[in-house]
Enzyme design. Sequence first.
Site, short mmCIF file in Angstrom:
data_model
loop_
_atom_site.label_atom_id
_atom_site.label_comp_id
_atom_site.label_asym_id
_atom_site.label_seq_id
_atom_site.Cartn_x
_atom_site.Cartn_y
_atom_site.Cartn_z
N HIS A 53 156.20 -27.72 61.27
CA HIS A 53 156.10 -26.82 59.84
C HIS A 53 157.04 -27.56 58.81
CE1 HIS A 53 153.90 -23.77 61.53
NE2 HIS A 53 154.65 -23.54 62.68
N ARG A 78 160.28 -31.38 67.84
CA ARG A 78 159.29 -30.83 67.72
C ARG A 78 158.25 -31.47 67.21
NH1 ARG A 78 157.64 -24.36 66.47
NH2 ARG A 78 158.17 -24.90 64.24
N ASP A 92 159.42 -43.20 72.07
CA ASP A 92 159.63 -44.58 71.63
C ASP A 92 160.75 -44.71 70.53
OD1 ASP A 92 156.40 -46.44 72.44
OD2 ASP A 92 157.93 -45.73 73.77
O1 LIG Z 1 156.26 -18.99 66.66
C1 LIG Z 1 157.70 -19.32 66.57
O2 LIG Z 1 158.46 -17.97 66.34
C2 LIG Z 1 158.21 -20.61 66.54
O3 LIG Z 1 157.60 -21.55 67.04
C3 LIG Z 1 159.08 -20.61 65.36
C4 LIG Z 1 158.51 -20.59 64.02
O4 LIG Z 1 157.53 -22.13 64.14
C5 LIG Z 1 159.29 -20.74 62.60
O5 LIG Z 1 158.40 -19.99 61.79
C6 LIG Z 1 160.55 -20.24 62.82
O6 LIG Z 1 160.39 -18.91 63.00
#
Ligand SMILES: O=C(O)C(=O)C[C@H](O)[C@@H](O)CO
Length: 269
Positions: A53, A78, A92
Amino acid sequence: MPVPLTLPPTFRDRLAEADGRALIGLWTCAGSPVTAEIVAGSGCDWVLLDAEHSPNGLESVLAQLHAMSAYPATPLVRPPFGDTVLIKQFLDLGAQNLLIPMVDSAEQAEQIVRAARYPLGGVRGVGSALARSARWNRVDGYLGRASETISLTVQIESAAAVQDVERIAAVDGVDALFVGPSDLAASMGHLGQQSHPEVVDAVLRSIEAGRAAGTPVGVNAFVPADAERYIAAGASFVAVGADVAILARQTEALVDRFAGVAGGERSSY
Ligand SMILES: O=C(O)C(=O)C[C@H](O)[C@@H](O)CO
């Protein structure tokens, strides 16, 4: 003669050495090596560099891993998705600990494990001579023990994943589960309600299933009461905040603190 190098312990190693203490983590989402280093120096046990995100790609993640390398906090990365090519690229560049979002089934978890392993047990492309992962072949015997140098955490963040959580937890090569209550709530029809009783129950079920399988379970919990609840229920690691969220809330609070004093209102646009 190259300097013989050893790689830092993995998140799997950190979890094994935790002696029952829940490991406290923070997100770094600004895409900045400066904030990544500030977060890594906070005293937290682990840091999650988000490329799902957040405005992060291979180069920005590499710069943040460099910035964090002197600190004891273990970096997890992530990727946007559990894609075979992305997993190869992040491994890598030296991301030793991957946290893969949106894993809904044991079959998907098995594919992710294969993507992280070299043949014959997996499909990870071989490029250690070109890659920071092996420190350009300065890590002796890297190819033969690459799996020992990485850890895989998969996210449980859908109703389907919770239904399959026992099988996912049992997949060989999955080192930990991480429950994402935001996406889990959405998939359960409770968008934006991470603390909804049905969502909390699903998180607790996932923690219980992971513990039964001997697989550590973490949870994302920015609400302190939620974090405390999940630690009490046996979560092995918890993410309790994010650089960008902390900056947003603290700057707002500071402005509000003085808005009354200065007689003005917070600017709006
Ligand atoms: O679904 C979730 O909770 C997460 O994986 C974290 C979120 O991606 C992010 O919005 C943090 O709250």
